[in-house]
Design a protein around this motif. Structure first.
Motif, PDB file in Angstrom:
ATOM      1  N   THR A  33       5.196   3.199   3.174  1.00 38.33           N
ATOM      2  CA  THR A  33       5.692   2.002   2.493  1.00 38.33           C
ATOM      3  C   THR A  33       5.963   2.277   1.030  1.00 38.33           C
ATOM      4  O   THR A  33       5.395   3.196   0.430  1.00 38.33           O
ATOM      5  CB  THR A  33       4.690   0.837   2.629  1.00 38.33           C
ATOM      6  N   HIS A  34       6.866   1.500   0.472  1.00 42.96           N
ATOM      7  CA  HIS A  34       7.098   1.502  -0.967  1.00 42.96           C
ATOM      8  C   HIS A  34       7.103   0.060  -1.447  1.00 42.96           C
ATOM      9  O   HIS A  34       6.794  -0.843  -0.667  1.00 42.96           O
ATOM     10  CB  HIS A  34       8.385   2.249  -1.335  1.00 42.96           C
ATOM     11  N   GLU A  50       1.845   5.649   0.778  1.00 46.92           N
ATOM     12  CA  GLU A  50       2.848   5.195  -0.180  1.00 46.92           C
ATOM     13  C   GLU A  50       3.663   6.374  -0.681  1.00 46.92           C
ATOM     14  O   GLU A  50       3.179   7.496  -0.755  1.00 46.92           O
ATOM     15  CB  GLU A  50       2.176   4.489  -1.350  1.00 46.92           C
ATOM     16  N   SER A 105       5.422  -3.936   0.653  1.00 47.04           N
ATOM     17  CA  SER A 105       4.077  -3.365   0.733  1.00 47.04           C
ATOM     18  C   SER A 105       2.982  -4.334   0.316  1.00 47.04           C
ATOM     19  O   SER A 105       1.828  -4.166   0.706  1.00 47.04           O
ATOM     20  CB  SER A 105       3.998  -2.106  -0.139  1.00 47.04           C
TER      21      SER A 105
END
Length: 312
Positions: free
Chosen positions: A107-108, A136, A112
């Motif tokens: 995720t970014h 991340e 997120s």
């Protein structure tokens, strides 16, 4: 040249693992350390592979190795094979008990801080023994991990359509807002012009991100220079701390901006800066049962997010 015979027993899994490590580490020393072998062993393994293929895969230099056109092509296939094998082992194990499986999600910033936590909460409520690992990174780095099978899917901003390699599914659209802390001198102002913001410090996304490029275009369209007094980061922990402790201005996705009452939006429209948040996964392999559970939950949770970026 003749097509190399790769199924005659000469090609080993260790060759594929080494190529993947060399591409990521950029040096034989780094790859050897990652694989817990000596440098001569790694060098010999690379020579074996290049002899099997009949082409050079890497160019040696004083600062390490760089892939040739042959190396780039072979590394892509090597990662795909390794990803399939990793997935095969997990798939077999999870068919016996998906509730005790593992899903790895990348995720970014976008997605997120609201979507993914809500989805994980719902997954754990129904499947308490299913392990969810969150990693991340930048969108580019996460796609490399996804291709290699080290993560199952990516949640975040969609920056490209589906292609031969990745399937991208939109979950919802999200605006980008300029935000400050509630005690900021501009917090209660109306009719703020972009030029009024120049005297304050800014936090901007890193230069390699799509949002940064869009913000640069926004400033250019409005004949305004990019803020000189700025910090560049994609870490929300840093952004949030600086917003709450200083008079910094930041551009954040609307969902994130709306989650903390101590952070307020400025009445400055960034239209048309915005994005679609979605899920990305590889077309080259089947999702494990555990990954399918998280994917399904992401779709369910995203349907409950309204236009203002709030979860119902």
């Amino acid at each position: 040249m003749k097509t190399p015979r790769l199924l005659d027993g000469q090609l080993k899994l260790r060759h594929l693992v080494l190529v993947d490590a060399l591409v990521r580490q950029g040096s034989v020393v780094g790859a050897a350390a990652e694989l817990h072998v000596t440098q001569p062993v790694a060098t010999r393994c690379l020579h074996e592979l290049e002899e099997i293929l009949g082409v050079p895969l890497f160019e040696r230099g004083p600062r390490g190795v760089t892939t040739t056109v042959f190396g780039e092509a072979f590394a892509e296939h090597a990662r795909a094979v390794l990803a399939q094998l990793t997935q095969a082992g997990r798939h077999v194990a999870e068919l016996a008990d998906a509730d005790r499986g593992t899903v790895v999600v990348g995720t970014h910033l976008a997605g997120s801080n609201v979507l993914l936590p809500l989805a994980i909460t719902d997954v754990k409520a129904e499947h308490p023994h299913l392990t969810v690992i969150v990693r991340e990174g930048s969108p580019e780095a996460l796609l490399v991990e996804l291709e290699a099978g080290r993560i199952d899917l990516v949640v975040g901003r969609l920056t490209a359509p589906s292609d031969e390699q990745f399937s991208r599914h939109k979950l919802y659209d999200e605006s980008v807002e300029l935000v400050v802390r509630e005690s900021h001198p501009l917090a209660d102002r109306v009719g703020i012009a972009l030029s009024d913001l120049a005297e304050y410090p800014w936090i901007l996304p890193s230069a390699e991100t799509a949002l940064r490029r869009e913000l640069e275009e926004f400033f250019a369209r409005n004949s305004t220079a990019l803020p000189v007094n700025r910090v560049e980061t994609t870490s929300f922990l840093i952004v949030r701390k600086m917003l709450l402790e200083t008079d910094t201005i930041a551009a954040l996705p609307g969902l994130i901006a709306g989650e903390d009452t101590r952070i307020v939006r400025l009445p400055v429209s960034l239209d048309p800066v915005g994005h679609s948040v979605g899920v990305t996964f590889s077309k080259r392999r089947t999702l494990s049962p555990s990954a399918e559970i998280l994917k399904k939950t992401l779709y369910e949770v995203s349907s409950d997010i309204d236009r203002e970026g709030r979860a119902d």
